[in-house]
Design a protein around this motif. Structure first.
Motif, mmCIF file in Angstrom:
data_model
loop_
_atom_site.group_PDB
_atom_site.id
_atom_site.type_symbol
_atom_site.label_atom_id
_atom_site.label_comp_id
_atom_site.label_asym_id
_atom_site.label_seq_id
_atom_site.Cartn_x
_atom_site.Cartn_y
_atom_site.Cartn_z
ATOM 1 N N ILE A 47 54.152 27.589 60.405
ATOM 2 C CA ILE A 47 53.229 28.508 59.731
ATOM 3 C C ILE A 47 52.644 29.488 60.733
ATOM 4 C CG2 ILE A 47 50.920 28.593 58.735
ATOM 5 C CD1 ILE A 47 51.653 26.431 56.881
ATOM 6 N N PHE A 51 52.830 33.436 60.825
ATOM 7 C CA PHE A 51 51.578 34.186 60.800
ATOM 8 C C PHE A 51 51.597 35.312 61.834
ATOM 9 C CE2 PHE A 51 47.552 34.381 63.260
ATOM 10 C CZ PHE A 51 46.780 35.074 62.354
ATOM 11 N N GLU A 55 51.108 39.227 60.976
ATOM 12 C CA GLU A 55 49.971 39.970 61.517
ATOM 13 C C GLU A 55 50.372 41.320 62.106
ATOM 14 O OE1 GLU A 55 46.323 39.052 61.606
ATOM 15 O OE2 GLU A 55 47.444 38.360 59.887
ATOM 16 N N SER A 62 49.776 38.981 51.229
ATOM 17 C CA SER A 62 50.042 37.637 51.743
ATOM 18 C C SER A 62 49.999 36.595 50.639
ATOM 19 C CB SER A 62 49.051 37.256 52.828
ATOM 20 O OG SER A 62 49.401 35.972 53.305
ATOM 21 N N GLY A 64 50.880 33.699 51.720
ATOM 22 C CA GLY A 64 51.004 32.613 52.686
ATOM 23 C C GLY A 64 49.677 31.941 52.984
ATOM 24 N N GLY A 66 46.750 29.401 52.587
ATOM 25 C CA GLY A 66 46.477 28.073 52.049
ATOM 26 C C GLY A 66 45.004 27.812 51.869
ATOM 27 N N GLU A 67 44.286 28.803 51.415
ATOM 28 C CA GLU A 67 42.858 28.591 51.165
ATOM 29 C C GLU A 67 42.416 29.478 50.004
ATOM 30 O OE1 GLU A 67 40.121 30.021 54.167
ATOM 31 O OE2 GLU A 67 41.650 31.341 54.983
ATOM 32 N N ARG A 324 45.509 30.125 35.408
ATOM 33 C CA ARG A 324 46.043 31.354 34.794
ATOM 34 C C ARG A 324 47.081 31.989 35.708
ATOM 35 N NH1 ARG A 324 43.994 36.729 33.898
ATOM 36 N NH2 ARG A 324 42.264 36.516 35.357
ATOM 37 N N ARG A 327 50.413 29.917 35.861
ATOM 38 C CA ARG A 327 51.341 30.162 34.756
ATOM 39 C C ARG A 327 52.069 31.490 34.960
ATOM 40 N NH1 ARG A 327 49.897 26.679 30.525
ATOM 41 N NH2 ARG A 327 47.876 25.735 30.845
ATOM 42 N N TYR A 328 51.320 32.483 35.390
ATOM 43 C CA TYR A 328 51.916 33.804 35.585
ATOM 44 C C TYR A 328 53.011 33.747 36.653
ATOM 45 C CZ TYR A 328 52.562 38.618 36.963
ATOM 46 O OH TYR A 328 53.140 39.803 37.271
ATOM 47 N N THR B 7 42.144 30.945 27.908
ATOM 48 C CA THR B 7 42.827 31.651 28.997
ATOM 49 C C THR B 7 43.089 33.103 28.613
ATOM 50 O OG1 THR B 7 43.891 29.578 29.595
ATOM 51 C CG2 THR B 7 44.830 31.576 30.541
ATOM 52 N N ASP B 10 39.855 34.916 29.024
ATOM 53 C CA ASP B 10 39.604 35.113 30.465
ATOM 54 C C ASP B 10 40.430 36.287 30.991
ATOM 55 O OD1 ASP B 10 37.846 33.049 30.670
ATOM 56 O OD2 ASP B 10 39.249 31.625 31.574
ATOM 57 N N ALA B 11 41.686 36.318 30.591
ATOM 58 C CA ALA B 11 42.593 37.359 31.088
ATOM 59 C C ALA B 11 42.146 38.736 30.615
ATOM 60 C CB ALA B 11 44.014 37.073 30.621
ATOM 61 N N ALA B 14 39.014 39.941 32.346
ATOM 62 C CA ALA B 14 39.333 40.412 33.700
ATOM 63 C C ALA B 14 40.041 41.748 33.658
ATOM 64 C CB ALA B 14 40.196 39.377 34.413
ATOM 65 N N ASP B 15 40.895 41.951 32.668
ATOM 66 C CA ASP B 15 41.654 43.197 32.584
ATOM 67 C C ASP B 15 42.143 43.390 31.144
ATOM 68 O OD1 ASP B 15 43.292 45.363 32.756
ATOM 69 O OD2 ASP B 15 44.679 44.514 34.231
ATOM 70 N N GLU B 18 45.924 44.273 30.169
ATOM 71 C CA GLU B 18 47.047 43.361 30.381
ATOM 72 C C GLU B 18 48.102 43.580 29.293
ATOM 73 O OE1 GLU B 18 47.735 41.372 32.718
ATOM 74 O OE2 GLU B 18 45.969 40.363 33.543
ATOM 75 N N ASP B 22 52.491 40.005 30.097
ATOM 76 C CA ASP B 22 51.712 39.329 31.142
ATOM 77 C C ASP B 22 50.733 38.314 30.553
ATOM 78 O OD1 ASP B 22 52.950 40.409 33.296
ATOM 79 O OD2 ASP B 22 51.449 41.956 33.686
ATOM 80 N N GLN B 26 50.533 34.311 31.466
ATOM 81 C CA GLN B 26 49.331 33.633 31.944
ATOM 82 C C GLN B 26 48.877 32.500 31.035
ATOM 83 O OE1 GLN B 26 46.246 36.598 33.105
ATOM 84 N NE2 GLN B 26 47.969 37.995 33.097
ATOM 85 N N ARG B 158 40.622 36.794 55.094
ATOM 86 C CA ARG B 158 41.337 35.571 55.463
ATOM 87 C C ARG B 158 42.520 35.919 56.379
ATOM 88 N NH1 ARG B 158 43.068 33.166 49.910
ATOM 89 N NH2 ARG B 158 43.553 35.355 49.605
ATOM 90 N N LEU B 159 42.930 34.944 57.153
ATOM 91 C CA LEU B 159 44.146 35.128 57.934
ATOM 92 C C LEU B 159 45.306 35.290 56.960
ATOM 93 C CD1 LEU B 159 43.551 32.246 60.517
ATOM 94 C CD2 LEU B 159 43.052 34.675 60.804
ATOM 95 N N SER B 160 46.331 36.011 57.354
ATOM 96 C CA SER B 160 47.392 36.302 56.381
ATOM 97 C C SER B 160 48.276 35.101 56.082
ATOM 98 C CB SER B 160 48.242 37.479 56.862
ATOM 99 O OG SER B 160 48.841 37.166 58.086
ATOM 100 N N VAL B 161 48.362 34.166 56.991
ATOM 101 C CA VAL B 161 49.118 32.937 56.736
ATOM 102 C C VAL B 161 48.298 31.762 57.277
ATOM 103 C CG1 VAL B 161 51.243 31.662 57.185
ATOM 104 C CG2 VAL B 161 51.340 34.134 56.935
ATOM 105 N N THR B 162 48.058 30.767 56.431
ATOM 106 C CA THR B 162 47.305 29.585 56.875
ATOM 107 C C THR B 162 47.952 28.335 56.293
ATOM 108 O OG1 THR B 162 45.821 29.522 54.978
ATOM 109 C CG2 THR B 162 45.146 30.912 56.808
ATOM 110 N N PRO B 163 47.590 27.131 56.828
ATOM 111 C CA PRO B 163 48.178 25.896 56.289
ATOM 112 C C PRO B 163 47.791 25.660 54.839
ATOM 113 C CG PRO B 163 47.133 25.470 58.390
ATOM 114 C CD PRO B 163 46.728 26.843 57.974
#
Lengths: 414, 163
Positions: A47, A51, A55, A62, A64, A66-67, A324, A327-328, B7, B10-11, B14-15, B18, B22, B26, B158-163
């Motif tokens: 990962i 990353f 970057e 992204s 990718g 996980g949060e 939601r 499902r999408y 749902t 909700d959709a 939000a928009d 839709e 779509d 959803q 956020r970082l672009s890739v995380t665990p």
């Protein structure tokens, strides 16, 4: 072995040497900081490597991550601020504040888990610390630790750092990533010492239904396995309620259950988790914890208590929104011809790209997708050999971005 | 209300733009089922309309809005609904709510100038026999409307890739 014991030591040891970077792994390069063998034997996270590539681009969508893409609910943040304003900046008890442990014990009754807050719960610095403590507390050098794969990236290194031997157990897309007793026998888990379970699963989103869990529990009892059950995504279960293997007959006394606040409450940066198990299990883990962490962050413990007390509606709102998107994303992936098992929990989809990837290589697919369309998805191999031919797509990102990412993926595939 | 309908709502919240396709993705419903559900929600009055949320500051267009507090005194011949119907007739009224507390109605009005708003208050609200008092608050800045924050929304750190 310390650096001083090595011949020809020199002082420019800041350069990181890793197996994949082509650096020596046997500690004979002369660096004062040549890592211990058990550290050198571990490759850097797939990962992290991805990353670093992602970057380099500034137009990346992204998938990718996980949060959660939500912010921690305000009552939790407010409690953290309030605790600081009141000057609550001291250590807490090693096991965490009594109030928080009581609240955790109360909370997990919704999963039919009953633990004594005084003796059976340990508050940790993130669920990650709890996983590490479990390995270090219960894995002897040479012990075999069975890891269903694909699975969370930190288990295998954690086992190695503890001196154990990871044993991959392949789960299959065709079985919706279910962990079957056949797979356990095929891998030789009947001879193993520890089994790690991560359900709902990162990266597949797989959950266990009651009969699958019964079968795995029977297997664990029959072969006297200790179980580390990482249930960090328990609150993000979409179809039916989360079930824990620890609730099965005879399993509580052989299982360490791990959970935390990062995923359900969007509190990843506050680093707060917990471990639950019989008193002797928690005693052993606490022993390591008290000599390393001493106690989990005090501010985060105040936030966590507020999260448990006042943020149920926030969790429900976030879960509905993930559902939601789930499902999408699943629907779009299937329309694009990428087979994907229905994720029952967490916020990941794990489609198969082997049929459309260069030489069936998911890593090449992910790299090309990132390069051509600026969409970052993590190659499945980052999650173990069982992830080959797949990519992990996180839907912890807004629907607008998901739509754009799917449109780019469609263009990439055409 | 079943989960798919929830749902769906909700959709749309939000928009509202839709697409049916779509919405189907959803909710897990077929597109035809989405159409039917929407028709039923509209028919029942649960879905009253689909409108845009506009940040007028981004447009080269004068736009003034205000919240007008209205106090009324009722008599045997007049109730709240009567007063509300009369106020709601004006095109300037965006929303009208009966409130608990220090005043009776909260009227959200908009126009292209402060004159429009003050004419609405002085000519269409204040003269009503039941109205005893009005207090007009002009909106100086909008930060959020119907759940949509009026920021650039592009602050994912956020970082672009995380665990």
């Amino acid at each position: 072995m310390s650096g001083e014991d090595r011949p020809d030591g020199h002082t420019d040891g800041g350069t990181e040497q890793t197996p994949e970077a082509g650096g020596p792994t046997d500690g004979t390069d002369g660096s004062r900081f040549a890592p211990a063998d058990r550290v050198a034997s571990v490759a850097p996270s797939g990962i992290r490597e991805f990353f670093e590539v992602a970057e380099t681009r500034d137009d990346v969508i992204s998938l990718g991550v996980g949060e959660p893409d939500f912010t921690a609910p305000w009552p939790a943040r407010s409690a953290a601020v309030n605790s600081l304003e009141r000057g609550r900046t001291s250590y807490t008890a090693n096991r965490g504040t009594e109030e928080l442990r009581r609240a955790i014990a109360e909370r997990v009754t919704r999963y039919d888990q009953t633990y004594d807050p005084a003796e059976e719960i340990l508050v940790t610095t993130g669920a990650s610390e709890a996983v590490d403590l479990a390995f270090r507390a219960f894995v002897n050098p040479g012990d075999t630790v069975a890891l269903p794969t694909p699975t969370y990236v930190s288990y295998e290194p954690g086992v190695r750092f503890a001196g154990g031997e990871p044993l991959p157990v392949h789960t299959r897309h065709e079985d919706d990533w279910a962990l079957t007793t056949e797979a356990l026998y095929d891998a030789g888990v009947d001879e193993a010492d520890v089994l790690v379970l991560c359900y709902p699963n990162n990266p597949t989103g797989a959950t266990m239904d009651a009969s699958e869990m019964d079968a795995v529990a029977d297997f664990c009892r029959e072969h006297d396995l200790l179980v580390v059950a990482d249930e960090i995504y328990a609150a993000l279960t979409y179809d039916g309620d989360h079930e824990s293997v620890a609730t099965r007959p005879g399993m509580r006394e052989r299982t360490v259950v791990i959970n935390g606040f990062s995923k359900a409450y969007a509190m990843t940066g506050l680093r707060l988790g917990y471990a639950m198990g019989p008193p002797d299990a928690v005693d052993a883990m606490t022993k390591i914890h008290q000599y390393t962490m001493l106690s989990a962050p005090t501010t985060a413990q105040h936030a966590a208590l507020a999260a448990l007390d006042r943020c149920d509606d926030d969790v429900d709102r976030m879960r509905r929104e993930y559902d939601r998107r789930r499902r999408y994303v699943v629907s779009r992936l299937r329309e694009l011809g990428l087979p994907v098992a229905e994720p029952g929990g967490a916020f990941y989809a794990f489609p198969r790209v082997a049929d459309v990837a260069p030489d069936g290589d998911a890593r090449a697919f992910a790299t090309d997708l990132l390069e051509a369309e600026g969409v970052a998805a993590v190659p499945g191999t980052a999650f173990g050999t069982g992830g080959e031919g797949h990519i992990r797509i996180s839907y912890a990102t807004g629907l607008d971005d998901l739509k754009e990412a799917m449109a780019r993926l469609e263009r990439f595939l055409s | 209300m079943d989960e798919a309908t929830r749902t769906l709502i909700d959709a749309l919240v939000a928009d509202a733009r839709e697409s049916t396709a779509d919405l189907a993705r959803q909710t897990g419903l077929e597109e035809a089922a989405v159409e039917t559900a929407l028709a039923e929600l509209e028919e029942s009055g649960a879905l009253r309309g689909y409108t845009a949320i506009v940040d007028w500051d981004e447009l080269d267009e004068e736009h003034i809005s205000a919240i007008v507090e209205v106090n009324v005194e009722l008599d045997r011949e007049t109730d709240y609904d009567d007063v509300a119907r009369r106020i709601a007739e004006s095109e300037a009224v965006d929303s009208l709510r009966l409130m608990s507390g220090d005043y009776d109605f909260a009227v959200h009005v908009s126009g292209s100038s402060m004159g429009d708003v003050s004419r609405f208050v002085s000519e269409e609200v204040a003269p009503l026999p039941a109205v005893t008092k009005t207090v007009t608050h002009y909106v100086m800045e909008t930060y959020k409307e119907r759940g949509i924050a009026f920021t650039d929304g592009d602050d994912d750190d956020r970082l672009s890739v995380t665990p």
